[in-house]
Motif scaffolding. Sequence first.
Motif, PDB file in Angstrom:
ATOM      1  N   HIS A 145       0.826  -1.219   0.000  1.00 29.65           N
ATOM      2  CA  HIS A 145       0.000   0.000   0.000  1.00 29.65           C
ATOM      3  C   HIS A 145       0.859   1.268   0.000  1.00 29.65           C
ATOM      4  CE1 HIS A 145       0.896   0.564   4.256  1.00 29.65           C
ATOM      5  NE2 HIS A 145       0.458  -0.654   4.522  1.00 29.65           N
ATOM      6  N   LYS A 146       2.190   1.108   0.141  1.00 22.60           N
ATOM      7  CA  LYS A 146       3.141   2.216   0.022  1.00 22.60           C
ATOM      8  C   LYS A 146       2.758   3.402   0.909  1.00 22.60           C
ATOM      9  CE  LYS A 146       5.351  -0.182  -3.015  1.00 22.60           C
ATOM     10  NZ  LYS A 146       6.614  -0.824  -2.651  1.00 22.60           N
ATOM     11  N   PHE A 195      -4.313   2.465  -2.256  1.00 23.95           N
ATOM     12  CA  PHE A 195      -5.335   1.833  -1.408  1.00 23.95           C
ATOM     13  C   PHE A 195      -6.709   2.153  -1.974  1.00 23.95           C
ATOM     14  CE2 PHE A 195      -7.330   0.782   2.755  1.00 23.95           C
ATOM     15  CZ  PHE A 195      -6.619  -0.375   3.030  1.00 23.95           C
ATOM     16  N   PRO A 196      -7.672   1.227  -1.849  1.00 27.15           N
ATOM     17  CA  PRO A 196      -9.022   1.501  -2.356  1.00 27.15           C
ATOM     18  C   PRO A 196      -9.585   2.801  -1.775  1.00 27.15           C
ATOM     19  CG  PRO A 196      -8.810  -0.808  -1.765  1.00 27.15           C
ATOM     20  CD  PRO A 196      -7.556  -0.135  -1.295  1.00 27.15           C
ATOM     21  N   GLY A 197     -10.065   3.677  -2.649  1.00 25.18           N
ATOM     22  CA  GLY A 197     -10.494   5.004  -2.242  1.00 25.18           C
ATOM     23  C   GLY A 197     -11.586   5.019  -1.192  1.00 25.18           C
ATOM     24  N   LYS A 198     -12.536   4.101  -1.287  1.00 25.47           N
ATOM     25  CA  LYS A 198     -13.664   4.129  -0.355  1.00 25.47           C
ATOM     26  C   LYS A 198     -13.235   3.807   1.086  1.00 25.47           C
ATOM     27  CE  LYS A 198     -15.158  -0.684  -1.065  1.00 25.47           C
ATOM     28  NZ  LYS A 198     -16.304  -1.545  -1.484  1.00 25.47           N
ATOM     29  N   ALA A 199     -12.043   3.223   1.237  1.00 23.42           N
ATOM     30  CA  ALA A 199     -11.575   2.854   2.577  1.00 23.42           C
ATOM     31  C   ALA A 199     -10.481   3.767   3.095  1.00 23.42           C
ATOM     32  CB  ALA A 199     -11.065   1.412   2.571  1.00 23.42           C
ATOM     33  N   SER A 200      -9.974   4.638   2.251  1.00 27.80           N
ATOM     34  CA  SER A 200      -8.813   5.443   2.627  1.00 27.80           C
ATOM     35  C   SER A 200      -9.058   6.282   3.868  1.00 27.80           C
ATOM     36  CB  SER A 200      -8.405   6.357   1.464  1.00 27.80           C
ATOM     37  OG  SER A 200      -7.892   5.597   0.398  1.00 27.80           O
TER      38      SER A 200
END
Length: 488
Positions: free
Chosen positions: A28-29, A34-39
Amino acid sequence: MNQKHTPLFNQLVTHIKRDPVSFHVPGHKNGTVFPGKASQWYNEILKLDQTEISGLDDLHQAEGVIKEARQLTADLYNVKHSFFLVGGSTAGNLAMTMSQLQEGDTVLLQRNCHQSVFHAVELSGARPVYLQPETDENTGLSLGINKETLRKAIKKYPEAKAVFLTTPTYEGYVQPLNDHIRMAHEAGMIVMADEAHGAHLLFNHEGWPQSALASGADLVVQSAHKMLPAMTMTAFLHVRDDTRIDVNRLRYYLKMLQSSSPSYPLMASLDLARAYLAEMKDANLNNLTDQLVAFKKEFTEGDGWSRAPLRINNYLQDPLKLAFIADNAQLPEKWRQRMEINGAYPELVSPRHLLLTLPLTTDELPFKQWSRLIKTSLEGNGGPGTELFNEYRMKEDISEPFCTPKEADRLPCSFVPVRSSAGNIAGETITPYPPGVPLLIRGERISEEQCRKLEWLGKNNTYFQTGEEWISKGIKILNKQTDEENGM
């Protein structure tokens, strides 16, 4: 050393402030991929989610900030060594058992241990001798091992290498273990303790139970995440004194049983939880203790329920545990539903009781609000219900299984209905969850009482972590053979 210092957490924050570019794992660096909805939920924690790069040390070869954080923990608990666990107390129970016991060794084992302890004994190849715990007749709660039971077991099995005890109970009951541990040590046995619910029991204060470490246990595992402000899956493993313990072998098994890529957010939360506990230890706990006792005493008994007492014989209850005992088996589930409607979630619900855990903090707590919520949830329990199971007392305080789980692996099995299984040898382990204490253990002879309780739990919507195949197919048993035929 300064117990307010949090070396591992501080080093992670220092690293983040450098705004580093990640050419390393995890993928995820630093949270940039990372998936936007979970950021929005994960963003900050992902910055802490690092790996063994320069300055962040290595859990399995600690020489820097992790070593320092562990030493602070050992100092706080007044032990020789403390290890960080990222696989919960389960990893600790496995490591300490497998490192100190070998194939064929005898271990005296509390029968109401967590399933991870039985798994550890199975993997080690040791031969368990089961010690039946005391049961409180009024509440039906399972407690600890009577010291006379342990005395008899030590005399009967002088070859035993270790005693394995569980304290506190899930409901928070603790008895002083000084005599238990003294007897074991005099017999040349080590004492291991699953103290999963007791990481906070450092307070030499009236009203707080005595920990297994304070009683002299050699190896102790504590789930930091249960009662301290630490993340789920975090735990401590303490070596009180290395005169009886092979610490190098323990390190070897910790490396074998834990990930080579341990979570830095989890380890940092252990560092923080230790500092938090040190601050609590130095605080004046009179006010907190008095408030907790007063809060509990608001609940004595009511329509269909009673509060589990603050003391049962020589067992003192942790002030942070609050349990309600039901008059019939349908009530606890009703209480849970009423609490959840109001946005409150209990720790444990069984057909017999409901358990709440309270926070360890000196901050103001909304006791009046909680009191109204709980009392509302416990009200209105009239009408028919299901009779409670009459908790049984095993005929023998000390018992050996017919064979070890490893030996059971080599024997053919078949299935029989639950009601027909008494007298047979269990070919599977069946574990109600929570609390994760096996009702039936593979290799032991099945009793009538176990059959009755298993049926009763099944009828009262109990969840089984080992599955429910036994309901449709019957209990798996070892095919009937004589001891001579089995070579035992």
